[in-house]
Design a protein around this motif. Structure first.
Motif, PDB file in Angstrom:
ATOM      1  N   MET A   1       0.851  -1.189   0.000  1.00 55.56           N
ATOM      2  CA  MET A   1       0.000   0.000   0.000  1.00 55.56           C
ATOM      3  C   MET A   1       0.891   1.246   0.000  1.00 55.56           C
ATOM      4  O   MET A   1       1.877   1.327   0.719  1.00 55.56           O
ATOM      5  CB  MET A   1      -0.923  -0.003   1.215  1.00 55.56           C
ATOM      6  N   THR A   2       0.518   2.256  -0.799  1.00 54.95           N
ATOM      7  CA  THR A   2       1.284   3.478  -0.881  1.00 54.95           C
ATOM      8  C   THR A   2       1.119   4.289   0.396  1.00 54.95           C
ATOM      9  O   THR A   2       0.000   4.534   0.856  1.00 54.95           O
ATOM     10  CB  THR A   2       0.823   4.311  -2.080  1.00 54.95           C
ATOM     11  N   THR A   3       2.223   4.733   0.972  1.00 51.92           N
ATOM     12  CA  THR A   3       2.159   5.549   2.179  1.00 51.92           C
ATOM     13  C   THR A   3       1.882   7.000   1.789  1.00 51.92           C
ATOM     14  O   THR A   3       2.159   7.418   0.655  1.00 51.92           O
ATOM     15  CB  THR A   3       3.478   5.467   2.943  1.00 51.92           C
ATOM     16  N   PRO A   4       1.351   7.817   2.738  1.00 44.23           N
ATOM     17  CA  PRO A   4       1.124   9.233   2.434  1.00 44.23           C
ATOM     18  C   PRO A   4       2.386   9.939   1.974  1.00 44.23           C
ATOM     19  O   PRO A   4       2.347  10.782   1.077  1.00 44.23           O
ATOM     20  CB  PRO A   4       0.600   9.790   3.761  1.00 44.23           C
ATOM     21  N   GLY A   5       3.525   9.586   2.579  1.00 45.54           N
ATOM     22  CA  GLY A   5       4.774  10.221   2.185  1.00 45.54           C
ATOM     23  C   GLY A   5       5.151   9.904   0.754  1.00 45.54           C
ATOM     24  O   GLY A   5       5.566  10.785  -0.005  1.00 45.54           O
ATOM     25  N   ALA A   6       5.019   8.648   0.370  1.00 46.67           N
ATOM     26  CA  ALA A   6       5.338   8.253  -1.006  1.00 46.67           C
ATOM     27  C   ALA A   6       4.392   8.919  -1.993  1.00 46.67           C
ATOM     28  O   ALA A   6       4.795   9.321  -3.092  1.00 46.67           O
ATOM     29  CB  ALA A   6       5.265   6.737  -1.132  1.00 46.67           C
ATOM     30  N   ARG A   7       3.103   9.032  -1.602  1.00 46.78           N
ATOM     31  CA  ARG A   7       2.133   9.672  -2.487  1.00 46.78           C
ATOM     32  C   ARG A   7       2.474  11.150  -2.691  1.00 46.78           C
ATOM     33  O   ARG A   7       2.386  11.679  -3.797  1.00 46.78           O
ATOM     34  CB  ARG A   7       0.726   9.524  -1.915  1.00 46.78           C
ATOM     35  N   ARG A   8       2.894  11.819  -1.622  1.00 54.49           N
ATOM     36  CA  ARG A   8       3.262  13.239  -1.754  1.00 54.49           C
ATOM     37  C   ARG A   8       4.526  13.398  -2.600  1.00 54.49           C
ATOM     38  O   ARG A   8       4.666  14.383  -3.338  1.00 54.49           O
ATOM     39  CB  ARG A   8       3.455  13.861  -0.366  1.00 54.49           C
ATOM     40  N   ASP A   9       5.444  12.432  -2.508  1.00 49.40           N
ATOM     41  CA  ASP A   9       6.635  12.476  -3.372  1.00 49.40           C
ATOM     42  C   ASP A   9       6.227  12.387  -4.838  1.00 49.40           C
ATOM     43  O   ASP A   9       6.754  13.114  -5.693  1.00 49.40           O
ATOM     44  CB  ASP A   9       7.582  11.321  -3.028  1.00 49.40           C
ATOM     45  N   GLN A  10       5.296  11.494  -5.142  1.00 50.62           N
ATOM     46  CA  GLN A  10       4.822  11.360  -6.517  1.00 50.62           C
ATOM     47  C   GLN A  10       4.082  12.613  -6.977  1.00 50.62           C
ATOM     48  O   GLN A  10       4.191  13.028  -8.131  1.00 50.62           O
ATOM     49  CB  GLN A  10       3.916  10.138  -6.638  1.00 50.62           C
ATOM     50  N   LEU A  11       3.316  13.217  -6.051  1.00 48.67           N
ATOM     51  CA  LEU A  11       2.615  14.454  -6.378  1.00 48.67           C
ATOM     52  C   LEU A  11       3.604  15.553  -6.734  1.00 48.67           C
ATOM     53  O   LEU A  11       3.410  16.299  -7.711  1.00 48.67           O
ATOM     54  CB  LEU A  11       1.743  14.881  -5.188  1.00 48.67           C
ATOM     55  N   ARG A  12       4.678  15.664  -5.948  1.00 46.99           N
ATOM     56  CA  ARG A  12       5.691  16.685  -6.207  1.00 46.99           C
ATOM     57  C   ARG A  12       6.293  16.510  -7.602  1.00 46.99           C
ATOM     58  O   ARG A  12       6.374  17.472  -8.385  1.00 46.99           O
ATOM     59  CB  ARG A  12       6.786  16.592  -5.144  1.00 46.99           C
ATOM     60  N   GLU A  13       6.673  15.289  -7.936  1.00 47.39           N
ATOM     61  CA  GLU A  13       7.293  15.045  -9.233  1.00 47.39           C
ATOM     62  C   GLU A  13       6.303  15.265 -10.372  1.00 47.39           C
ATOM     63  O   GLU A  13       6.659  15.788 -11.437  1.00 47.39           O
ATOM     64  CB  GLU A  13       7.843  13.612  -9.284  1.00 47.39           C
ATOM     65  N   PHE A  14       5.062  14.886 -10.162  1.00 49.71           N
ATOM     66  CA  PHE A  14       4.041  15.043 -11.200  1.00 49.71           C
ATOM     67  C   PHE A  14       3.793  16.525 -11.490  1.00 49.71           C
ATOM     68  O   PHE A  14       3.755  16.948 -12.653  1.00 49.71           O
ATOM     69  CB  PHE A  14       2.749  14.354 -10.755  1.00 49.71           C
ATOM     70  N   LEU A  15       3.620  17.327 -10.442  1.00 47.94           N
ATOM     71  CA  LEU A  15       3.353  18.748 -10.647  1.00 47.94           C
ATOM     72  C   LEU A  15       4.544  19.447 -11.299  1.00 47.94           C
ATOM     73  O   LEU A  15       4.368  20.276 -12.206  1.00 47.94           O
ATOM     74  CB  LEU A  15       3.027  19.411  -9.307  1.00 47.94           C
TER      75      LEU A  15
END
Length: 279
Positions: A1-15
């Motif tokens: 399961m994706t952790t909140p921290g990993a999800r925010r890392d992906q959000l940063r790179e995506f934006l």
């Protein structure tokens, strides 16, 4: 399961990646002066989205901040995201993906039509997210009594005499059918298409109204579908629902004769009856 921290890392790179892809002239901004980085600056993106520069910077840095759907929609518009990218932005931000309002799955490709027909003497149905039938093969026409467009699988289950004649099986399966339909409505809670079907069926079927009021929810699974055909008697199918990756609003339901029930033989007989010349 994706952790909140990993999800925010992906959000940063995506934006960051999507911001770098947009040139000022694409969004009507002046291009004068030397730019050290490709794409838009953070302050330019924030201006286009109507949000504060500091707030957008925190979002792009992956900080744990609260976001709203209105703000995400504004950022998606500023970044020129398509529907799939917009849904991805929602997920990375920790929100449910938005309902794709135009995704009712009304178009039918030749490949889909060929797949329906390739199921041969076994029923196959293509439906949209409302469970409204878009297309079906000849076997489905013969088995379910379809005689034109506009059929709805939920309505059929609660109103078609062929299903209702199988009293015991129908009563056992009906709660799961309603629970699966409620699950399908969850991504689009304000969709009038769902509301129209639910309201109409609740007036016509007290059984459906009672089950709907229970608010049970469940995921569609492989299930046994049984009905009483006026010409060949009881039919029992294992049903499997497939979703098209490139058309998530379309679902194909395949009906496979359940072993040891005589359904395969009954389908063959029904097929021969349809091929026989009129007396």
């Amino acid at each position: 399961m994706t952790t909140p921290g990993a999800r925010r890392d992906q959000l940063r790179e995506f934006l960051r990646d999507r911001r770098a892809r947009i040139t000022p002239d694409q969004v009507g901004l002046p291009t004068a002066g030397r730019r050290r980085t490709p794409g838009l600056r953070r302050e330019e993106l924030a201006l286009l989205a109507g949000v504060g520069v500091s707030w957008y910077t925190w979002l792009e840095q992956g900080r744990d901040i609260t976001v709203s759907t209105d703000v995400l929609d504004a950022i998606a518009a500023a970044l020129l995201l398509d529907d799939t990218e917009r849904a991805h932005l929602y997920v990375l931000s920790g929100l449910n993906p938005p309902c794709r309002g135009g995704d009712t799955g009304s178009d039918i490709t030749p490949e889909t039509r060929n797949l329906l027909d390739a199921w041969g003497t076994r029923p196959a149905v293509l439906r949209n997210r409302y469970w409204t039938v878009l297309a079906y093969n000849d076997a489905a026409r013969a088995v379910f009594g379809y005689d034109g467009p506009g059929h709805n699988c939920l309505n059929t289950y609660f109103t078609n005499p062929r299903y209702l004649a199988m009293t015991d099986h129908w009563q056992q399966a009906a709660p799961a059918v309603v629970a699966a339909y409620r699950a399908d409505t969850a991504p689009c809670p304000d969709d009038p298409g769902f509301d129209a079907i639910i309201t109409d069926l609740a007036h016509r079927s007290p059984e459906f109204a009672a089950l709907w009021s229970r608010h049970d929810v469940g995921t569609p699974t492989q299930a046994v579908n049984a009905l009483q055909h006026p010409e060949v008697g009881e039919l029992h199918f294992d049903t499997t629902t497939l979703t098209f990756a490139d058309r998530p609003g379309q679902h194909m339901v395949l009906y496979n004769p359940r072993p040891s029930t005589g359904t395969a033989e009954a389908l063959d007989h029904l097929h021969r009856l349809r091929l026989a010349p009129p007396a």
